[in-house]
Design a protein around this motif. Structure first.
Motif, PDB file in Angstrom:
ATOM      1  N   ILE A  26      -9.016  -5.298  17.970  1.00 62.34           N
ATOM      2  CA  ILE A  26      -9.004  -6.626  18.452  1.00 62.34           C
ATOM      3  C   ILE A  26     -10.143  -7.322  18.026  1.00 62.34           C
ATOM      4  O   ILE A  26     -11.434  -6.645  17.905  1.00 62.34           O
ATOM      5  N   ALA A  27      -9.996  -8.561  17.576  1.00 63.91           N
ATOM      6  CA  ALA A  27     -11.329  -9.316  17.085  1.00 63.91           C
ATOM      7  C   ALA A  27     -12.170  -9.987  18.463  1.00 63.91           C
ATOM      8  O   ALA A  27     -11.614 -10.719  18.937  1.00 63.91           O
ATOM      9  N   GLY A  28     -13.355  -9.539  18.551  1.00 66.31           N
ATOM     10  CA  GLY A  28     -14.166 -10.031  19.404  1.00 66.31           C
ATOM     11  C   GLY A  28     -15.258 -10.872  18.917  1.00 66.31           C
ATOM     12  O   GLY A  28     -16.138 -10.341  18.620  1.00 66.31           O
ATOM     13  N   VAL A  29     -14.725 -12.079  18.789  1.00 64.23           N
ATOM     14  CA  VAL A  29     -15.594 -13.088  18.084  1.00 64.23           C
ATOM     15  C   VAL A  29     -16.653 -13.590  19.293  1.00 64.23           C
ATOM     16  O   VAL A  29     -16.388 -14.119  20.423  1.00 64.23           O
ATOM     17  N   ARG A  30     -18.006 -13.438  19.163  1.00 66.89           N
ATOM     18  CA  ARG A  30     -19.100 -13.695  19.804  1.00 66.89           C
ATOM     19  C   ARG A  30     -19.921 -14.849  18.952  1.00 66.89           C
ATOM     20  O   ARG A  30     -20.485 -14.375  18.156  1.00 66.89           O
ATOM     21  N   THR A  31     -20.026 -16.037  19.607  1.00 65.03           N
ATOM     22  CA  THR A  31     -20.685 -17.144  18.955  1.00 65.03           C
ATOM     23  C   THR A  31     -21.926 -17.457  19.715  1.00 65.03           C
ATOM     24  O   THR A  31     -21.947 -17.528  20.967  1.00 65.03           O
ATOM     25  N   HIS A  32     -22.937 -17.674  19.158  1.00 62.24           N
ATOM     26  CA  HIS A  32     -24.195 -17.903  19.771  1.00 62.24           C
ATOM     27  C   HIS A  32     -24.212 -19.394  20.111  1.00 62.24           C
ATOM     28  O   HIS A  32     -23.630 -20.135  19.633  1.00 62.24           O
ATOM     29  N   PRO A  33     -24.587 -19.620  21.577  1.00 61.18           N
ATOM     30  CA  PRO A  33     -24.608 -20.951  22.229  1.00 61.18           C
ATOM     31  C   PRO A  33     -24.908 -22.110  21.315  1.00 61.18           C
ATOM     32  O   PRO A  33     -24.508 -23.124  21.569  1.00 61.18           O
ATOM     33  N   GLU A  34     -26.203 -22.088  20.521  1.00 59.29           N
ATOM     34  CA  GLU A  34     -26.528 -22.982  19.501  1.00 59.29           C
ATOM     35  C   GLU A  34     -25.920 -23.050  18.238  1.00 59.29           C
ATOM     36  O   GLU A  34     -26.311 -23.973  17.567  1.00 59.29           O
ATOM     37  N   ALA A  35     -24.854 -22.254  18.041  1.00 58.24           N
ATOM     38  CA  ALA A  35     -24.341 -22.149  16.712  1.00 58.24           C
ATOM     39  C   ALA A  35     -23.299 -23.408  16.516  1.00 58.24           C
ATOM     40  O   ALA A  35     -22.756 -23.674  17.619  1.00 58.24           O
ATOM     41  N   GLN A  36     -23.029 -24.101  15.322  1.00 56.60           N
ATOM     42  CA  GLN A  36     -22.470 -25.227  15.192  1.00 56.60           C
ATOM     43  C   GLN A  36     -20.800 -24.535  15.526  1.00 56.60           C
ATOM     44  O   GLN A  36     -20.465 -23.581  15.111  1.00 56.60           O
ATOM     45  N   HIS A  37     -19.969 -25.398  15.970  1.00 56.28           N
ATOM     46  CA  HIS A  37     -18.365 -25.412  16.232  1.00 56.28           C
ATOM     47  C   HIS A  37     -18.008 -24.771  14.954  1.00 56.28           C
ATOM     48  O   HIS A  37     -17.073 -23.921  15.078  1.00 56.28           O
ATOM     49  N   ARG A  38     -18.284 -25.347  13.706  1.00 56.39           N
ATOM     50  CA  ARG A  38     -17.566 -25.233  12.697  1.00 56.39           C
ATOM     51  C   ARG A  38     -17.699 -23.916  12.033  1.00 56.39           C
ATOM     52  O   ARG A  38     -16.833 -23.374  11.436  1.00 56.39           O
ATOM     53  N   TYR A  39     -18.742 -23.042  12.499  1.00 61.09           N
ATOM     54  CA  TYR A  39     -18.984 -21.842  11.869  1.00 61.09           C
ATOM     55  C   TYR A  39     -17.993 -20.762  12.699  1.00 61.09           C
ATOM     56  O   TYR A  39     -17.292 -19.979  12.045  1.00 61.09           O
ATOM     57  N   MET A  40     -18.041 -21.115  14.060  1.00 65.74           N
ATOM     58  CA  MET A  40     -16.621 -20.420  14.851  1.00 65.74           C
ATOM     59  C   MET A  40     -15.313 -20.735  14.374  1.00 65.74           C
ATOM     60  O   MET A  40     -14.519 -19.782  14.035  1.00 65.74           O
ATOM     61  N   VAL A  41     -15.111 -22.007  13.958  1.00 70.45           N
ATOM     62  CA  VAL A  41     -13.900 -22.305  13.297  1.00 70.45           C
ATOM     63  C   VAL A  41     -13.637 -21.766  11.975  1.00 70.45           C
ATOM     64  O   VAL A  41     -12.509 -21.166  11.585  1.00 70.45           O
ATOM     65  N   GLN A  42     -14.595 -21.656  11.316  1.00 74.70           N
ATOM     66  CA  GLN A  42     -14.701 -20.903   9.862  1.00 74.70           C
ATOM     67  C   GLN A  42     -14.246 -19.347   9.957  1.00 74.70           C
ATOM     68  O   GLN A  42     -13.014 -18.933   9.354  1.00 74.70           O
ATOM     69  N   VAL A  43     -14.812 -18.634  11.093  1.00 79.37           N
ATOM     70  CA  VAL A  43     -14.357 -17.332  11.255  1.00 79.37           C
ATOM     71  C   VAL A  43     -12.940 -17.121  11.996  1.00 79.37           C
ATOM     72  O   VAL A  43     -12.348 -16.334  11.557  1.00 79.37           O
ATOM     73  N   LEU A  44     -12.481 -17.974  12.727  1.00 80.89           N
ATOM     74  CA  LEU A  44     -11.116 -18.178  13.191  1.00 80.89           C
ATOM     75  C   LEU A  44     -10.341 -18.272  12.233  1.00 80.89           C
ATOM     76  O   LEU A  44      -9.123 -17.599  12.277  1.00 80.89           O
ATOM     77  N   ASP A  45     -10.446 -18.984  11.259  1.00 80.52           N
ATOM     78  CA  ASP A  45      -9.577 -19.525  10.158  1.00 80.52           C
ATOM     79  C   ASP A  45      -9.483 -18.333   9.179  1.00 80.52           C
ATOM     80  O   ASP A  45      -8.428 -17.947   9.020  1.00 80.52           O
ATOM     81  N   ALA A  46     -10.441 -17.569   9.223  1.00 83.84           N
ATOM     82  CA  ALA A  46     -10.585 -16.561   8.107  1.00 83.84           C
ATOM     83  C   ALA A  46      -9.634 -15.261   8.729  1.00 83.84           C
ATOM     84  O   ALA A  46      -8.759 -14.820   8.317  1.00 83.84           O
ATOM     85  N   LEU A  47      -9.690 -15.157  10.035  1.00 86.50           N
ATOM     86  CA  LEU A  47      -9.003 -14.135  10.842  1.00 86.50           C
ATOM     87  C   LEU A  47      -7.378 -14.508  11.003  1.00 86.50           C
ATOM     88  O   LEU A  47      -6.724 -13.704  10.991  1.00 86.50           O
ATOM     89  N   GLN A  48      -7.332 -15.836  11.050  1.00 85.98           N
ATOM     90  CA  GLN A  48      -5.812 -16.300  11.150  1.00 85.98           C
ATOM     91  C   GLN A  48      -5.203 -16.125   9.848  1.00 85.98           C
ATOM     92  O   GLN A  48      -4.121 -15.775   9.706  1.00 85.98           O
ATOM     93  N   MET A  49      -6.208 -16.416   8.745  1.00 91.09           N
ATOM     94  CA  MET A  49      -5.412 -16.277   7.456  1.00 91.09           C
ATOM     95  C   MET A  49      -5.184 -15.132   7.155  1.00 91.09           C
ATOM     96  O   MET A  49      -3.914 -14.494   6.400  1.00 91.09           O
ATOM     97  N   ALA A  50      -5.773 -13.987   7.829  1.00 92.74           N
ATOM     98  CA  ALA A  50      -5.515 -12.515   7.510  1.00 92.74           C
ATOM     99  C   ALA A  50      -4.307 -12.076   8.390  1.00 92.74           C
ATOM    100  O   ALA A  50      -4.196 -10.991   8.403  1.00 92.74           O
ATOM    101  N   GLY A  51      -3.917 -13.033   9.277  1.00 87.17           N
ATOM    102  CA  GLY A  51      -2.722 -12.418  10.159  1.00 87.17           C
ATOM    103  C   GLY A  51      -3.116 -11.916  11.489  1.00 87.17           C
ATOM    104  O   GLY A  51      -2.640 -11.244  12.137  1.00 87.17           O
ATOM    105  N   ALA A  52      -4.701 -12.241  11.825  1.00 88.84           N
ATOM    106  CA  ALA A  52      -4.918 -11.306  13.144  1.00 88.84           C
ATOM    107  C   ALA A  52      -4.391 -12.320  14.379  1.00 88.84           C
ATOM    108  O   ALA A  52      -4.201 -13.568  14.425  1.00 88.84           O
ATOM    109  N   GLN A  53      -3.626 -11.458  15.419  1.00 90.42           N
ATOM    110  CA  GLN A  53      -3.245 -11.987  16.547  1.00 90.42           C
ATOM    111  C   GLN A  53      -3.939 -11.794  17.742  1.00 90.42           C
ATOM    112  O   GLN A  53      -4.133 -12.918  18.493  1.00 90.42           O
ATOM    113  N   ARG A  54      -4.709 -10.680  17.918  1.00 89.35           N
ATOM    114  CA  ARG A  54      -5.525 -10.380  19.219  1.00 89.35           C
ATOM    115  C   ARG A  54      -7.101 -10.958  18.842  1.00 89.35           C
ATOM    116  O   ARG A  54      -7.537 -10.128  18.284  1.00 89.35           O
ATOM    117  N   ILE A  55      -7.215 -11.908  19.266  1.00 84.16           N
ATOM    118  CA  ILE A  55      -8.528 -12.404  19.181  1.00 84.16           C
ATOM    119  C   ILE A  55      -8.966 -12.835  20.431  1.00 84.16           C
ATOM    120  O   ILE A  55      -8.806 -13.792  21.072  1.00 84.16           O
TER     121      ILE A  55
END
Lengths: 149, 140
Positions: free
Chosen positions: B104-133
């Motif tokens: 399971i991918a547990g993505v923990r984002t820093h409160p002050e981190a830009q939204h785009r960084y979380m989207v980039q990680v989510l994008d990479a995980l979804q490209m790799a076919g991750a289901q449980r995020i």
């Protein structure tokens, strides 16, 4: 009388002009197609910077079952052109979720530069409102663009 | 008595030659005003309330997104932390999930981190076919 064309005369009576009488029909057909497929925009877009993602996919749901929540860079939240505060979000999501018979998709249109705490706050509100399907609105990114980055 | 004869030669038919012009005018109007809906993005499903389940540390890949846009990840049962750029998560996830398919991918984002960084990680995980995020907010 001398024979023209060596006796071979064109017998075909087909006109060499493009028939213009059916032009109107073609035009009306196209017109009706565009009239039917046009969806008038219900709300105005907020000026945000869209995040981009390669895995971007289309939402396969009716427009009526999509709710747009805009999050601006400074954390301002807009729903249906109205600015709302963070704790109002769940009270707007809940009735829409029930009305859509648990099909509601939330399109979270957040600015790429918005701090994550605002996104997390909105997601907690969505959860509190009962909805579970969230789409982070993104622009499709091509692999070429990514390699340059 | 003089015979009153209609002298006018005006046709009583609707002129059909301009019909195409009218239709094309309308057509161009609709072509120009049509806005194609941009309903696209990265889809996720949030957990429903009271659906929290205990997950063994062995099956978690902790992915921390920082304010600098870099990703620090470590396996739940390991102390080793690695720092990578978001697009590299795609291959990392493929490798990790090949070893443990219940990951399971547990993505923990820093409160002050830009939204785009979380989207980039989510994008990479979804490209790799991750289901449980799982998306969470880290401590500030």
């Amino acid at each position: 009388m001398p024979l023209r064309n060596g006796g071979f005369e064109r017998k075909s009576k087909a006109s060499d002009q493009i028939p213009s009488s059916s032009l109107a029909d073609i035009a009306f057909l196209l017109l009706i197609f565009f009239m039917v497929t046009t969806v008038f925009r219900q709300e105005r877009e907020r000026p945000i910077e869209w995040p981009s993602a390669e895995a971007t996919e289309q939402i396969d749901e009716n427009r009526q079952n999509i709710m747009y929540i805009w999050v601006e860079q400074d954390g301002g939240i807009f729903i249906n052109d109205q600015p709302v505060s963070m704790d109002q979000v769940s009270s707007l999501v809940a009735p829409a979720w029930i009305e859509s018979q648990r099909r509601l998709r939330i399109s979270l249109r957040a600015d790429a530069r918005a701090p994550y705490r605002f996104i997390d706050g909105v997601m907690e509100e969505i959860k509190a409102g009962g909805a579970i399907y969230v789409v982070f609105a993104t622009d499709l990114e091509r692999r070429m663009a990514r390699e340059r980055r | 008595m003089a015979i009153l004869k209609k002298k006018t030669k005006v046709s009583d038919e609707i002129p059909s030659s301009s019909m195409a012009d009218i239709a094309f005018l309308l057509l161009i109007f609709f072509l120009v005003t049509t806005v194609f809906p941009k309903d696209q993005g990265l889809q996720i499903v949030l957990p429903e309330a009271q659906e929290e389940v205990e997950v063994s540390q062995r099956n978690i890949l902790h992915i921390n997104v920082g304010t600098d846009g870099l990703v620090r990840y470590r396996r739940g049962d390991s102390e080793n932390e690695f720092t990578v750029r978001p697009p590299e998560m795609e291959d990392i996830w493929r490798m990790e999930v090949a070893q443990n398919e219940n990951l399971i991918a547990g993505v923990r984002t820093h409160p002050e981190a830009q939204h785009r960084y979380m989207v980039q990680v989510l994008d990479a995980l979804q490209m790799a076919g991750a289901q449980r995020i799982s998306l969470q907010m880290g401590e500030g």
